[in-house]
Structure formats: C-alpha cells, structure tokens
Design an enzyme around this catalytic site. Sequence first.
Site, PDB file in Angstrom:
ATOM      1  N   CYS A 140       0.832  -1.215   0.000  1.00 27.05           N
ATOM      2  CA  CYS A 140       0.000   0.000   0.000  1.00 27.05           C
ATOM      3  C   CYS A 140       0.862   1.258   0.000  1.00 27.05           C
ATOM      4  O   CYS A 140       0.615   2.202  -0.753  1.00 27.05           O
ATOM      5  CB  CYS A 140      -0.929  -0.023   1.205  1.00 27.05           C
ATOM      6  SG  CYS A 140      -0.133  -0.485   2.754  1.00 27.05           S
ATOM      7  N   HIS A 220      -2.318   5.686   6.130  1.00 29.08           N
ATOM      8  CA  HIS A 220      -0.914   6.106   6.218  1.00 29.08           C
ATOM      9  C   HIS A 220      -0.836   7.555   5.733  1.00 29.08           C
ATOM     10  O   HIS A 220      -1.695   8.018   4.975  1.00 29.08           O
ATOM     11  CB  HIS A 220      -0.029   5.294   5.277  1.00 29.08           C
ATOM     12  CG  HIS A 220       0.008   3.829   5.521  1.00 29.08           C
ATOM     13  ND1 HIS A 220       0.460   3.272   6.706  1.00 29.08           N
ATOM     14  CD2 HIS A 220      -0.296   2.781   4.717  1.00 29.08           C
ATOM     15  CE1 HIS A 220       0.416   1.942   6.599  1.00 29.08           C
ATOM     16  NE2 HIS A 220      -0.040   1.625   5.407  1.00 29.08           N
TER      17      HIS A 220
HETATM   18  P1  NAD Z   1      -5.588 -10.592   6.668  1.00 28.97           P
HETATM   19  O1  NAD Z   1      -5.021 -11.242   7.862  1.00 28.97           O
HETATM   20  O2  NAD Z   1      -6.648  -9.568   6.827  1.00 28.97           O
HETATM   21  O3  NAD Z   1      -6.167 -11.700   5.676  1.00 28.97           O
HETATM   22  C1  NAD Z   1      -5.440 -12.851   5.364  1.00 28.97           C
HETATM   23  C2  NAD Z   1      -6.397 -13.988   5.054  1.00 28.97           C
HETATM   24  O4  NAD Z   1      -5.626 -15.156   4.760  1.00 28.97           O
HETATM   25  C3  NAD Z   1      -7.291 -14.344   6.229  1.00 28.97           C
HETATM   26  O5  NAD Z   1      -8.589 -14.633   5.722  1.00 28.97           O
HETATM   27  C4  NAD Z   1      -6.649 -15.614   6.802  1.00 28.97           C
HETATM   28  O6  NAD Z   1      -7.601 -16.453   7.438  1.00 28.97           O
HETATM   29  C5  NAD Z   1      -6.101 -16.261   5.551  1.00 28.97           C
HETATM   30  N1  NAD Z   1      -5.009 -17.190   5.798  1.00 28.97           N
HETATM   31  C6  NAD Z   1      -4.166 -17.263   6.847  1.00 28.97           C
HETATM   32  N2  NAD Z   1      -3.297 -18.275   6.710  1.00 28.97           N
HETATM   33  C7  NAD Z   1      -3.579 -18.866   5.527  1.00 28.97           C
HETATM   34  C8  NAD Z   1      -3.033 -19.974   4.829  1.00 28.97           C
HETATM   35  N3  NAD Z   1      -2.034 -20.670   5.313  1.00 28.97           N
HETATM   36  N4  NAD Z   1      -3.597 -20.287   3.622  1.00 28.97           N
HETATM   37  C9  NAD Z   1      -4.611 -19.595   3.114  1.00 28.97           C
HETATM   38  N5  NAD Z   1      -5.175 -18.528   3.752  1.00 28.97           N
HETATM   39  C10 NAD Z   1      -4.655 -18.184   4.941  1.00 28.97           C
HETATM   40  O7  NAD Z   1      -4.328 -10.012   5.877  1.00 28.97           O
HETATM   41  P2  NAD Z   1      -4.336  -8.808   4.836  1.00 28.97           P
HETATM   42  O8  NAD Z   1      -4.210  -7.522   5.582  1.00 28.97           O
HETATM   43  O9  NAD Z   1      -5.445  -8.976   3.876  1.00 28.97           O
HETATM   44  O10 NAD Z   1      -2.922  -9.023   4.141  1.00 28.97           O
HETATM   45  C11 NAD Z   1      -2.770  -9.920   3.057  1.00 28.97           C
HETATM   46  C12 NAD Z   1      -1.562  -9.504   2.253  1.00 28.97           C
HETATM   47  O11 NAD Z   1      -1.784  -8.186   1.739  1.00 28.97           O
HETATM   48  C13 NAD Z   1      -0.237  -9.424   3.037  1.00 28.97           C
HETATM   49  O12 NAD Z   1       0.820  -9.722   2.156  1.00 28.97           O
HETATM   50  C14 NAD Z   1      -0.179  -7.945   3.416  1.00 28.97           C
HETATM   51  O13 NAD Z   1       1.119  -7.500   3.693  1.00 28.97           O
HETATM   52  C15 NAD Z   1      -0.745  -7.313   2.151  1.00 28.97           C
HETATM   53  N6  NAD Z   1      -1.284  -5.970   2.308  1.00 28.97           N
HETATM   54  C16 NAD Z   1      -2.037  -5.645   3.383  1.00 28.97           C
HETATM   55  C17 NAD Z   1      -2.530  -4.358   3.492  1.00 28.97           C
HETATM   56  C18 NAD Z   1      -3.360  -3.926   4.668  1.00 28.97           C
HETATM   57  O14 NAD Z   1      -3.361  -2.766   4.998  1.00 28.97           O
HETATM   58  N7  NAD Z   1      -4.072  -4.810   5.324  1.00 28.97           N
HETATM   59  C19 NAD Z   1      -2.276  -3.422   2.491  1.00 28.97           C
HETATM   60  C20 NAD Z   1      -1.545  -3.813   1.361  1.00 28.97           C
HETATM   61  C21 NAD Z   1      -1.039  -5.100   1.281  1.00 28.97           C
END
Ligand code: NAD
Length: 337
Positions: A140, A220
């Site tokens: 992000c 942010h």
């Molecule tokens: P999150 O924790 O909200 O969601 C992750 C999902 O994956 C959950 O539904 C969880 O149950 C599932 N999960 C966990 N372990 C798993 C596995 N072994 N196999 C399959 N599914 C599994 O996380 P998020 O915030 O959506 O982040 C996901 C990615 O996006 C990360 O790489 C993060 O760095 C990136 N990201 C996050 C944001 C943010 O602000 N949240 C912004 C940009 C990028």
Amino acid sequence: MKSVGINGYGTIGKRVADAVSAQDDMEVVGVTKTKPDFEAELALKKGFDLYVSIPERVKLFEEAGLEISGTIDELYDKLDIIVDCTPEGIGAKNKEMYEKKGLKGIFQGGEKHDAIGLSFNSFSNYGDVYGADYARVVSCNTTGLCRTLKPIDDLCGIKKVRAVMVRRGADPAQVKKGPINSIVPNPPTVPSHHGPDVKTVLYDMDITTMALLVPTTLMHQHNLMVELESEVEVDEIIDTLNNTSRVMLMEASKGLGSTAEVMEFARDLGRSRNDLFEIAVWKESINIADGELYYMQAVHQESDAVPESVDAIRAMLEMEEDPQKSIQKTNKAMNIF
Ligand code: NAD
C-alpha cells in the site's frame, strides 16, 4: 471470461474478490478460508464458492454449518490465475504449490520481492509483467509513492526523493496490534524498506525513506521532498496530479485537513467498505523551493492497491496489452476517479 481464485479472504482478499467481480472480462470462481469465521459466512452470503485452504479443517466448516465447495486442491484446476492474499510470508510458501500445479499467481506486498522475482504497479511497469507467471503487487505504501512520483517524473524528471512515512499502527479490525500511545520509529533503522521497494517497479528512482508507526488505524500519511530535474511551476504539478488517474487532490480549506476528514469523504462516496482507492494529496502542501518539490499525501492502506491486482490479472493473462486501457476499464467498473 477468465477464472480467478482468491486464496485468503481477509482484508485484501475480500476487496480483490469484489473488484474482480465488478469486471466483465473475469470472474471469481472461488475464495478460500482457513476457518469458518464471519468472513467465511460473508463470502457465502455474497455468492462466492467457498473452499477450505487447510484440508484437515473441513470438519470445522461442516460443524459450523457452512456450505463448502471443496478444498483448495479442488479449486486449482478450475482457475486461470490465483490471487494470493494470505498473510505476509505465506504467499511465498504457496508459490511452490502454484508452480507444481502450473498455475499463474499474483501476490501481495507482504511478500518479499526476491521471493516472487517480479513486482507490479499498473502505472510503472505493466509491460514487464505482461504474460508473466508470477508477480507481486507492491504494498500500500509503495503503491502510494509510485502513483504520485511517476507522473511527476514524467512531467519534469526527478533527481532524488526523500520521504517520511507516517504509518497506521494497525488496520481497523486488528485489536491486538499497537502502538496505543506512542510514536515508534519503524523500522528503527534508516533507510526504511519502502525506498528499495519503489525501485522494484520504478527501477531508476533515486529514493530514500524513513518511517514511523503512530496510534491510528485509518490511513498512512507520507511527506515527500523531491529534487526536480527541470524547472516547473506549482500549478503544473497541481494540474498533473489533478489529471492523474487514482490520485485525488484534497483541500484542507474545504474541511479535508486530516486523515479522519479524508475518510469521512470516502464514507460519503458511498463505496463498499468506505474504500478510497485513490491517493489523496493535500493541494495546499504542494510547494517548490530551490528546485525542490514538497507535498503531503494520505493512503487508504486497505484498498489503494486493490485495483492494481485487477490490472495485474489482465497483464499476466495477456488480456490487454495497453496499461491505460486496463486502468480505465478497471476504474470504470470500480467507480474510481
Ligand atoms: P488478513 O489477515 O486480513 O487476511 C489474510 C487472510 O488469509 C485471512 O482470511 C486468513 O484467514 C487467511 N489465511 C491465513 N493463513 C492462511 C493460509 N495458510 N492459507 C490460506 N489462507 C490463509 O491479511 P491482509 O491484511 O489482507 O494481508 C494480506 C496480504 O496483503 C499481506 O501480504 C499484506 O502484507 C498485504 N497488504 C495488506 C494491506 C493492509 O493494509 N491490510 C495493504 C496492502 C497489502
């Protein structure tokens, strides 16, 4: 119509699922969950087929009375591409499985560039990802930096960027993360990883960043100092950013002087989840002194990079060669400015 799977229906995954569903040239064939929580219920209510990503847990879903379509192994064969939205570090491990299955995959910013081998931002390097098997949509913060630096570089050339990133401590639903009452240099070392991350998609950008965590969940905030190659007026920068897709100018004098007010504006837009896909740049902060441009911007961390996943699907599946055409198509379907 291309078939897309979403592995990890969490903060990013549920947004990518909706973004893909809004397009007329791709569809979500299934989403995965590890546990039968409210997001699993939500996926079913929204009409997505639900698959269990940890096969040993099928019983948990059955006990919770959730109708599943199978395990993730049964999903792979139905897909043209999978968008991995699992937590940091898990995507890189999943890549081995996708490779075995011969399935293309998109990863999110929590994965390291080296683990995936190729990074993506719609405006920076669409062509380099065209037809690729694996790519990671940059984080992000990096997306926010690229969205405003690229058009400025195109306008007048950039010699050097220094940026201070004020990062939200946690996403709104993350009750166990902090800080609650502190300002934390994070990482404590300088430079932070954000500058090198920009260079994974804007290869020649000379950029150094440092970052802090603060007790907020909304957005942010970035503070940029940009040495320019050639002389330009402030108005030219304003016009350029004003005409840049997925960037919005905000005016403090009109009541949008804080991230709280910017997110109130996002709520007023009436989009699902109050998302703000555009990078919000404070118009009054844009200034040039001694050939150096200054500006401040805000990034809705939960949603800004989501349209990039849609463009990455089009590039990697060779559905559209022209980045601008994909960007416009994605924007129109998602009502993005
Ligand atoms: P999150 O924790 O909200 O969601 C992750 C999902 O994956 C959950 O539904 C969880 O149950 C599932 N999960 C966990 N372990 C798993 C596995 N072994 N196999 C399959 N599914 C599994 O996380 P998020 O915030 O959506 O982040 C996901 C990615 O996006 C990360 O790489 C993060 O760095 C990136 N990201 C996050 C944001 C943010 O602000 N949240 C912004 C940009 C990028």
